[in-house]
Design a protein around this motif. Structure first.
Motif, mmCIF file in Angstrom:
data_model
loop_
_atom_site.group_PDB
_atom_site.id
_atom_site.type_symbol
_atom_site.label_atom_id
_atom_site.label_comp_id
_atom_site.label_asym_id
_atom_site.label_seq_id
_atom_site.Cartn_x
_atom_site.Cartn_y
_atom_site.Cartn_z
ATOM 1 N N MET A 23 0.791 -1.235 0.000
ATOM 2 C CA MET A 23 0.000 0.000 0.000
ATOM 3 C C MET A 23 0.817 1.275 0.000
ATOM 4 O O MET A 23 0.253 2.360 -0.043
ATOM 5 C CB MET A 23 -0.923 0.011 1.224
ATOM 6 C CG MET A 23 -2.205 -0.724 1.007
ATOM 7 S SD MET A 23 -3.320 0.142 -0.106
ATOM 8 C CE MET A 23 -4.629 0.550 1.053
ATOM 9 N N HIS A 24 2.138 1.167 0.091
ATOM 10 C CA HIS A 24 2.922 2.409 0.136
ATOM 11 C C HIS A 24 4.341 2.146 -0.356
ATOM 12 O O HIS A 24 5.237 1.834 0.420
ATOM 13 C CB HIS A 24 2.940 2.964 1.570
ATOM 14 C CG HIS A 24 3.460 4.371 1.655
ATOM 15 N ND1 HIS A 24 2.841 5.340 2.407
ATOM 16 C CD2 HIS A 24 4.533 4.973 1.087
ATOM 17 C CE1 HIS A 24 3.507 6.476 2.294
ATOM 18 N NE2 HIS A 24 4.549 6.275 1.500
ATOM 19 N N GLU A 25 4.514 2.243 -1.659
ATOM 20 C CA GLU A 25 5.844 2.124 -2.260
ATOM 21 C C GLU A 25 5.971 3.218 -3.317
ATOM 22 O O GLU A 25 4.998 3.573 -3.950
ATOM 23 C CB GLU A 25 6.032 0.753 -2.943
ATOM 24 C CG GLU A 25 5.710 -0.454 -2.074
ATOM 25 C CD GLU A 25 6.615 -0.635 -0.863
ATOM 26 O OE1 GLU A 25 7.741 -0.114 -0.868
ATOM 27 O OE2 GLU A 25 6.171 -1.288 0.093
ATOM 28 N N HIS A 26 7.168 3.716 -3.487
ATOM 29 C CA HIS A 26 7.385 4.725 -4.522
ATOM 30 C C HIS A 26 8.180 4.121 -5.668
ATOM 31 O O HIS A 26 8.951 3.182 -5.464
ATOM 32 C CB HIS A 26 8.164 5.910 -3.952
ATOM 33 C CG HIS A 26 7.454 6.589 -2.813
ATOM 34 N ND1 HIS A 26 6.579 7.628 -2.997
ATOM 35 C CD2 HIS A 26 7.470 6.351 -1.482
ATOM 36 C CE1 HIS A 26 6.102 8.010 -1.818
ATOM 37 N NE2 HIS A 26 6.614 7.249 -0.880
ATOM 38 N N LEU A 27 7.989 4.659 -6.870
ATOM 39 C CA LEU A 27 8.920 4.323 -7.946
ATOM 40 C C LEU A 27 10.134 5.243 -7.834
ATOM 41 O O LEU A 27 11.248 4.801 -7.635
ATOM 42 C CB LEU A 27 8.235 4.460 -9.314
ATOM 43 C CG LEU A 27 7.650 3.158 -9.880
ATOM 44 C CD1 LEU A 27 6.637 2.558 -8.930
ATOM 45 C CD2 LEU A 27 7.059 3.357 -11.254
ATOM 46 N N LEU A 146 -5.799 10.295 -2.527
ATOM 47 C CA LEU A 146 -5.297 11.631 -2.208
ATOM 48 C C LEU A 146 -4.221 11.488 -1.144
ATOM 49 O O LEU A 146 -4.314 10.619 -0.290
ATOM 50 C CB LEU A 146 -6.436 12.505 -1.671
ATOM 51 C CG LEU A 146 -7.449 12.962 -2.716
ATOM 52 C CD1 LEU A 146 -8.849 13.035 -2.103
ATOM 53 C CD2 LEU A 146 -7.037 14.311 -3.306
ATOM 54 N N LYS A 147 -3.206 12.351 -1.212
ATOM 55 C CA LYS A 147 -2.083 12.235 -0.280
ATOM 56 C C LYS A 147 -1.747 13.591 0.311
ATOM 57 O O LYS A 147 -1.723 14.600 -0.398
ATOM 58 C CB LYS A 147 -0.870 11.688 -1.053
ATOM 59 C CG LYS A 147 0.471 11.769 -0.340
ATOM 60 C CD LYS A 147 0.704 10.569 0.549
ATOM 61 C CE LYS A 147 2.025 10.668 1.302
ATOM 62 N NZ LYS A 147 3.186 10.329 0.473
ATOM 63 N N CYS A 148 -1.519 13.620 1.601
ATOM 64 C CA CYS A 148 -1.021 14.816 2.266
ATOM 65 C C CYS A 148 -0.160 14.362 3.432
ATOM 66 O O CYS A 148 0.032 13.164 3.628
ATOM 67 C CB CYS A 148 -2.168 15.706 2.721
ATOM 68 S SG CYS A 148 -3.327 14.877 3.808
ATOM 69 N N ALA A 208 -0.501 6.757 7.206
ATOM 70 C CA ALA A 208 0.777 6.177 6.794
ATOM 71 C C ALA A 208 1.812 6.349 7.894
ATOM 72 O O ALA A 208 1.792 7.335 8.632
ATOM 73 C CB ALA A 208 1.258 6.841 5.510
ATOM 74 N N HIS A 209 2.683 5.394 8.001
ATOM 75 C CA HIS A 209 3.812 5.374 8.937
ATOM 76 C C HIS A 209 3.379 5.137 10.385
ATOM 77 O O HIS A 209 4.145 5.409 11.311
ATOM 78 C CB HIS A 209 4.671 6.646 8.809
ATOM 79 C CG HIS A 209 4.983 7.000 7.386
ATOM 80 N ND1 HIS A 209 5.155 6.024 6.414
ATOM 81 C CD2 HIS A 209 5.122 8.180 6.744
ATOM 82 C CE1 HIS A 209 5.399 6.618 5.251
ATOM 83 N NE2 HIS A 209 5.369 7.917 5.420
ATOM 84 N N SER A 210 2.171 4.625 10.568
ATOM 85 C CA SER A 210 1.737 4.248 11.914
ATOM 86 C C SER A 210 2.687 3.213 12.517
ATOM 87 O O SER A 210 2.826 3.129 13.738
ATOM 88 C CB SER A 210 0.314 3.679 11.869
ATOM 89 O OG SER A 210 -0.600 4.683 11.497
ATOM 90 N N GLN A 265 6.591 -0.971 2.680
ATOM 91 C CA GLN A 265 7.986 -0.636 2.977
ATOM 92 C C GLN A 265 8.346 0.819 2.758
ATOM 93 O O GLN A 265 9.405 1.269 3.162
ATOM 94 C CB GLN A 265 8.902 -1.519 2.118
ATOM 95 C CG GLN A 265 8.766 -2.974 2.469
ATOM 96 C CD GLN A 265 8.711 -3.925 1.284
ATOM 97 O OE1 GLN A 265 8.943 -5.099 1.424
ATOM 98 N NE2 GLN A 265 8.373 -3.424 0.104
ATOM 99 N N ASP A 266 7.510 1.574 2.039
ATOM 100 C CA ASP A 266 7.844 2.960 1.695
ATOM 101 C C ASP A 266 9.192 3.024 0.980
ATOM 102 O O ASP A 266 9.950 3.980 1.133
ATOM 103 C CB ASP A 266 7.844 3.848 2.962
ATOM 104 C CG ASP A 266 7.783 5.336 2.643
ATOM 105 O OD1 ASP A 266 7.453 5.698 1.495
ATOM 106 O OD2 ASP A 266 8.072 6.148 3.544
ATOM 107 N N ALA A 267 9.480 1.971 0.215
ATOM 108 C CA ALA A 267 10.753 1.918 -0.512
ATOM 109 C C ALA A 267 10.601 2.624 -1.869
ATOM 110 O O ALA A 267 9.504 3.027 -2.249
ATOM 111 C CB ALA A 267 11.163 0.461 -0.719
HETATM 112 ZN ZN LIG Z 1 6.217 7.482 1.188
#
Ligand SMILES: [Zn+2]
Length: 323
Positions: A23-27, A146-148, A208-210, A265-267
């Motif tokens: 649910m949370h990875e970046h390219l 949406l992201k903030c 995110a990041h809980s 992983q927010d990788a």
């Molecule tokens: Zn992130």
């Protein structure tokens, strides 16, 4: 279970086909302005090839979907994402709109919208809605979340402005909201106050990041309130180590909150915010860590298969289906 379709980088995908979802990875997380000025060795072709390789490996390992919450402030370039996505067509890449700041709004918006000289209407809402309904950066790739952000600086004027604009775009479109949070300072309680006042239901919000905290009482309260908790920085061991992250998820499962968490992983394939020497301190910060290491460790701690499936498959699907 009901099913519907949501947009991915390559078109509509049925929520029932999302499968295992990170649910949370970046390219790419990049600083375009600094990059133009200072970086002399950026090799676009090499970076794209590398991203394709990493995502193909991720797909082979069983992941079917990644959510890439890269927005304004993180160097979003949807054309680059699209180039990569086209080469990995069996991996769903879901993309976002919004603004990432812990402090001020980006300078572009400083004197657009309400400012000290004139109370102009907020332009962000229309821009977010355009990304959701028409497409991003002139393409037909649509955002499905949406992201903030809020961090330890708390509810600055800029953060609040973005948060309220995101809430307005949610009301107009139903699109769910991911908020980058800093659980160590509990600033998420300020997010709760603003989103409540904007009429955004907690079930539409992912914190995110809980997973950056071991404060399971705080996390339990947020889960009770209905938020989806992103246990999404596995591998960022300098903030919180592997064993603590795993133990926190296992304890939350034991308390019956498996349906309130997602794992990620927010990788990134490439992030230019961090010096290579520092990245060396994060050997586990990569796309494969959750499936290779985290899931076996959770199983070892007695987390049931059904709970793992909930966190990897059912919860992402349900979060998008309710939008
Ligand atoms: Zn992130």
């Amino acid at each position: 279970m009901s099913t519907r379709t949501i947009p991915s980088a390559l078109g509509e995908v049925a929520t029932g086909d999302l499968g295992i979802t990170l649910m949370h990875e970046h390219l790419f997380v990049l600083s375009p302005d600094s990059q133009i000025n200072w970086v002399r060795d950026w090799d676009e072709r090499q970076q794209i090839t590398d991203a394709i390789d990493r995502l193909k490996r991720l797909r082979v390992s069983g992941v079917r979907t990644i959510v890439d919450p890269t927005v304004d402030g993180l160097g979003r370039d949807i054309h680059r994402v699209l180039t990569v996505a086209e080469q990995v067509p069996d991996l769903n890449i879901l993309v976002a709109t919004g603004i990432y700041t812990y402090g001020d709004v980006p300078p572009y918006f400083s004197y657009r919208g309400p400012n000290r000289y004139r109370d102009l209407p907020e332009p962000m809402v229309e821009l977010f809605v355009r990304d959701i309904r028409e497409g991003i950066q002139g393409t037909d790739v649509k955002a499905c979340l949406l992201k903030c952000a809020i961090d330890e600086q708390g509810m600055t004027a800029g953060v609040e402005r973005v948060l309220r604009a995101v809430a307005a775009a949610h009301r107009e479109t139903g699109t769910p909201i991911m908020v980058h949070t800093h659980p160590g300072t509990r600033t998420v309680l300020e997010v709760q106050r603003v989103l409540d006042s904007e009429g955004v239901p907690p079930a539409a919000v992912q914190l995110a990041h809980s997973g950056d905290t071991t404060d399971v009482d705080h996390l339990s309260e947020l889960a009770e309130a209905g938020y989806l908790l992103g246990m999404d920085r596995f591998g960022v061991d300098v903030i919180l180590g592997f064993d603590d992250r795993v133990a926190t998820v296992a304890e939350m499962c034991r308390r019956g909150f498996a349906r309130s968490m997602v794992l990620s992983q927010d990788a990134a394939c490439h992030i230019d915010w961090i010096a290579p020497e520092l990245l060396d301190l994060l050997p586990n910060w990569h796309y494969q860590h959750v499936l290779d290491d985290v899931v076996p460790a959770l199983e070892q701690r007695g987390v049931e298969q059904g709970d793992i499936t909930a966190m990897l498959v059912d919860n992402p699907r349900r979060w998008f289906e309710r939008s």
